[in-house]
Scaffold this motif. Structure first.
Motif, PDB file in Angstrom:
ATOM      1  N   VAL A  43      35.532   7.532  12.968  1.00 63.32           N
ATOM      2  CA  VAL A  43      36.510   6.587  12.398  1.00 63.32           C
ATOM      3  C   VAL A  43      37.068   7.170  11.104  1.00 63.32           C
ATOM      4  O   VAL A  43      36.317   7.470  10.176  1.00 63.32           O
ATOM      5  N   LYS A  44      38.400   7.321  11.074  1.00 64.73           N
ATOM      6  CA  LYS A  44      39.005   7.991   9.906  1.00 64.73           C
ATOM      7  C   LYS A  44      39.035   7.075   8.691  1.00 64.73           C
ATOM      8  O   LYS A  44      38.739   7.488   7.582  1.00 64.73           O
ATOM      9  N   SER A  45      39.432   5.828   8.889  1.00 61.46           N
ATOM     10  CA  SER A  45      39.572   4.950   7.726  1.00 61.46           C
ATOM     11  C   SER A  45      39.445   3.477   8.104  1.00 61.46           C
ATOM     12  O   SER A  45      39.872   3.060   9.172  1.00 61.46           O
ATOM     13  N   VAL A  46      38.838   2.747   7.201  1.00 62.79           N
ATOM     14  CA  VAL A  46      38.683   1.295   7.339  1.00 62.79           C
ATOM     15  C   VAL A  46      38.956   0.691   5.973  1.00 62.79           C
ATOM     16  O   VAL A  46      38.650   1.317   4.950  1.00 62.79           O
ATOM     17  N   ALA A  47      39.516  -0.499   5.948  1.00 68.77           N
ATOM     18  CA  ALA A  47      39.660  -1.193   4.664  1.00 68.77           C
ATOM     19  C   ALA A  47      39.113  -2.595   4.800  1.00 68.77           C
ATOM     20  O   ALA A  47      39.200  -3.208   5.870  1.00 68.77           O
ATOM     21  N   GLY A  68      34.191  -9.124   2.158  1.00 68.98           N
ATOM     22  CA  GLY A  68      34.794  -7.795   1.982  1.00 68.98           C
ATOM     23  C   GLY A  68      33.769  -6.780   1.489  1.00 68.98           C
ATOM     24  O   GLY A  68      33.636  -5.690   2.050  1.00 68.98           O
ATOM     25  N   GLY A  69      33.043  -7.141   0.447  1.00 65.36           N
ATOM     26  CA  GLY A  69      32.059  -6.227  -0.131  1.00 65.36           C
ATOM     27  C   GLY A  69      30.915  -5.932   0.830  1.00 65.36           C
ATOM     28  O   GLY A  69      30.494  -4.779   0.982  1.00 65.36           O
ATOM     29  N   ILE A  70      30.424  -6.971   1.478  1.00 65.56           N
ATOM     30  CA  ILE A  70      29.288  -6.805   2.398  1.00 65.56           C
ATOM     31  C   ILE A  70      29.679  -5.893   3.570  1.00 65.56           C
ATOM     32  O   ILE A  70      28.959  -4.966   3.942  1.00 65.56           O
ATOM     33  N   VAL A  71      30.871  -6.148   4.123  1.00 65.70           N
ATOM     34  CA  VAL A  71      31.332  -5.351   5.265  1.00 65.70           C
ATOM     35  C   VAL A  71      31.583  -3.898   4.829  1.00 65.70           C
ATOM     36  O   VAL A  71      31.253  -2.958   5.552  1.00 65.70           O
ATOM     37  N   ALA A  72      32.142  -3.721   3.631  1.00 66.80           N
ATOM     38  CA  ALA A  72      32.410  -2.357   3.153  1.00 66.80           C
ATOM     39  C   ALA A  72      31.107  -1.568   3.084  1.00 66.80           C
ATOM     40  O   ALA A  72      31.026  -0.428   3.567  1.00 66.80           O
ATOM     41  N   ASN A  73      30.066  -2.147   2.513  1.00 63.05           N
ATOM     42  CA  ASN A  73      28.768  -1.459   2.445  1.00 63.05           C
ATOM     43  C   ASN A  73      28.247  -1.143   3.847  1.00 63.05           C
ATOM     44  O   ASN A  73      27.786  -0.036   4.118  1.00 63.05           O
ATOM     45  N   ALA A  74      28.335  -2.131   4.742  1.00 64.20           N
ATOM     46  CA  ALA A  74      27.799  -1.937   6.100  1.00 64.20           C
ATOM     47  C   ALA A  74      28.540  -0.813   6.829  1.00 64.20           C
ATOM     48  O   ALA A  74      27.925   0.023   7.489  1.00 64.20           O
ATOM     49  N   LEU A  75      29.863  -0.788   6.694  1.00 65.32           N
ATOM     50  CA  LEU A  75      30.627   0.228   7.427  1.00 65.32           C
ATOM     51  C   LEU A  75      30.477   1.611   6.804  1.00 65.32           C
ATOM     52  O   LEU A  75      30.511   2.622   7.506  1.00 65.32           O
ATOM     53  N   ALA A  76      30.281   1.638   5.485  1.00 62.81           N
ATOM     54  CA  ALA A  76      30.098   2.942   4.841  1.00 62.81           C
ATOM     55  C   ALA A  76      28.765   3.548   5.277  1.00 62.81           C
ATOM     56  O   ALA A  76      28.676   4.738   5.558  1.00 62.81           O
ATOM     57  N   VAL A  77      27.743   2.715   5.384  1.00 55.85           N
ATOM     58  CA  VAL A  77      26.419   3.255   5.743  1.00 55.85           C
ATOM     59  C   VAL A  77      26.388   3.694   7.214  1.00 55.85           C
ATOM     60  O   VAL A  77      25.642   4.604   7.581  1.00 55.85           O
ATOM     61  N   LYS A  79      36.187   7.106   5.724  1.00 55.90           N
ATOM     62  CA  LYS A  79      36.618   6.516   4.457  1.00 55.90           C
ATOM     63  C   LYS A  79      36.622   5.009   4.586  1.00 55.90           C
ATOM     64  O   LYS A  79      37.225   4.470   5.520  1.00 55.90           O
ATOM     65  N   VAL A  80      35.970   4.344   3.662  1.00 58.30           N
ATOM     66  CA  VAL A  80      35.982   2.877   3.649  1.00 58.30           C
ATOM     67  C   VAL A  80      36.572   2.439   2.306  1.00 58.30           C
ATOM     68  O   VAL A  80      36.028   2.758   1.253  1.00 58.30           O
ATOM     69  N   ASN A 109      31.807   8.070   0.658  1.00 55.60           N
ATOM     70  CA  ASN A 109      32.860   7.616   1.591  1.00 55.60           C
ATOM     71  C   ASN A 109      33.262   6.156   1.345  1.00 55.60           C
ATOM     72  O   ASN A 109      34.068   5.595   2.073  1.00 55.60           O
ATOM     73  N   LEU A 110      32.701   5.555   0.308  1.00 54.53           N
ATOM     74  CA  LEU A 110      32.968   4.142   0.006  1.00 54.53           C
ATOM     75  C   LEU A 110      33.833   4.087  -1.253  1.00 54.53           C
ATOM     76  O   LEU A 110      33.366   4.398  -2.347  1.00 54.53           O
TER      77      LEU A 110
END
Ligand code: GLC
Length: 465
Positions: free
Chosen positions: A27-31, A119-128, A133-134, A154-155
């Motif tokens: 996955v290249k990028s997530v926001a 937003g914050g919780i999902v960002a951490n989960a997807l970065a791990v 790039k998250v 990557n976060l």
């Protein structure tokens, strides 16, 4: 088919989970947008609740005398907390008054700080999980908030000069921390007020929120600029649920629509997490104005019922409330699919996830099932270990069997639909839509529950590859 046999079948299917996790690295990028905050988590005992009530001079009658769910006085914090404790339910009440926040700092304290906000919780989960790039939207990013981001390169977020940086390294010194109090209580604990004893029937939490920025959907310009200038593969959207009509919430929600259109034009796949939205006018705006324009929506059973209640389906809402069974909840899902017209909707409930989507949707049913199995494994890992801050916890539950609860729910639904194969394959076609059903792994004594739904929805989607 016997449950033991079905469990063995599902165990074979779940064996692909480690491979699915690996593929997230493609996955290249997530926001994630919009709400990121700090959660101050405190385990509160029934005894402490009684002490605080006494300190604030609250009688039982006064504690139960609730006219609004806004925190206007410290007494209101106790009212909300006592209500949730005695019924074992989860609620979040808001305040605009800093003196309430100060009262909580001085009188409650906390056991630990952790990442808060969908937003914050999902960002951490997807970065791990390893997405390249998250990008996390933050409208406030002082050091205290930055520390809640995992120390991963990557976060990313944006510093005071609008520069992209690893989120955990940023310190926007002038920003104020946005702290939500998460007051957790345990099943079986009791509190005695005015000689009467109340025993908590279910472990749960009450959230008391002071958050002048997220309550106004304040956006960070550097983030929105980045988002409009390039394609981001996935956007996970949330944060409308804390808005209120009195606070201009309807207009603020509507005003975000041009952004969503822009992102869609860029080719982003947009997922909206509905979340528990108390304000009816804001809830209706999310349902009728925002949801029809995104690609995917995530809900739990409570949020599904909330939607039915404001879209003229009170009877079905009541049925679901009285008997939160897979058949009723499927009826709810189908109904909501037709109201929202969002191409993909995922419902997660105890032991079972159901995804209902348009036949031609860009993510195939097979991919969806893979994503859902990864999400179920990661969610069980989070429940079993207490967090998914480290990659090793993600697959903690790998190899565990799915629960009987989930199998039975899926069997019942398959029978009701006249498609018994659903319990074995996870697939069925209903009224021209694709249905994907998954029995999940359940953890007996979960160490944490907060943020579970957000994790399930986002990993199901991003893992659907
Ligand atoms: C809500 C709360 C936030 C919490 C989150 C968990 O957004 O405001 O404090 O972290 O729910 O899902």
């Amino acid at each position: 088919m016997e449950n033991t046999h079905l469990k063995a079948e599902w165990l074979k299917k779940y064996a692909i989970v480690p491979q699915t996790l690996e593929r997230i690295k493609e996955v290249k990028s997530v926001a994630t947008a919009f709400n990121t905050n700090v959660d101050a988590v405190l385990k509160i005992s029934g005894k402490k609740i009684a002490e605080l009530a006494q300190k604030l001079g609250l009688s039982l009658k006064e504690l139960e005398d609730i006219h609004h769910t806004k925190l206007e006085k410290p007494q209101d914090v106790l009212k909300g907390l006592f209500k949730c404790f005695k019924s074992g339910i989860a609620e979040e009440w808001l305040t605009e008054d800093k003196t309430i926040y100060d009262w909580m700092v001085n009188n409650l304290g906390y056991d630990r700080l952790q990442m808060g906000g969908q937003g914050g919780i999902v960002a951490n989960a997807l970065a791990v999980t390893g997405a390249k790039k998250v990008y996390a939207h933050t409208n406030s990013l002082p050091a205290l908030q930055a520390k809640q981001f995992l120390a991963l390169e990557n976060l990313l977020s944006f510093d005071e000069n609008g520069q992209e940086q690893a989120a955990y390294k940023i310190n926007r010194e002038k920003d104020i921390p946005l702290i939500h109090w998460i007051l957790e209580f345990d099943k079986g604990d009791s509190t005695t007020i005015d000689g009467q004893t109340f025993t908590c029937p279910k472990s749960n939490r009450f959230i008391a929120t002071y958050d002048p920025l997220n309550l106004r959907l304040i956006m960070d310009k550097a983030f929105t600029k980045k988002m409009s200038s390039e394609e981001i593969e996935y956007v996970v959207l949330s944060g409308y649920h804390a808005l209120t009509e009195n606070n201009n919430g309807v207009k603020l929600t509507e005003d975000s629509l041009p952004l969503i259109h822009q992102w869609k034009q860029n080719g982003d796949l947009i997922h909206l997490e509905i979340a528990s939205t108390q304000d009816i006018a804001v809830r209706k705006t999310i349902i009728f104005k925002i949801a029809p324009h995104v690609d995917s929506v995530g809900i739990n059973e409570r949020e599904a019922i909330d939607i039915l209640e404001v879209t003229g389906h009170e009877e079905l809402a009541k049925k679901c409330n009285d008997d939160t069974h897979s058949i009723n909840m499927f009826k709810a899902l189908l109904n909501i699919k037709k109201t929202l017209k969002t191409p993909r909707i995922q419902l997660h409930m105890f032991g079972l996830y159901l995804t209902l989507q348009d036949k031609d949707f860009k993510i195939s049913p097979d991919s969806n099932l893979r994503g859902m199995m990864l999400a179920a494994t990661v969610a069980a890992g989070k429940a079993g270990t207490g967090n998914i801050n480290e990659a090793k916890n993600l697959l903690w539950a790998q190899g565990q069997e799915v629960s009987d609860v989930g199998i039975n729910e899926l069997k019942d639904l398959g029978k009701y639909l006249g498609k018994p194969q659903l319990a074995e394959t996870g697939f069925a076609e209903v009224e021209g839509y694709d249905l994907i059903g998954l029995p999940t792994i359940l953890v007996d004594k979960p160490k944490t529950l907060v943020g579970m739904g957000d994790t399930i929805s986002s990993i199901s989607l991003i893992g659907a590859r």
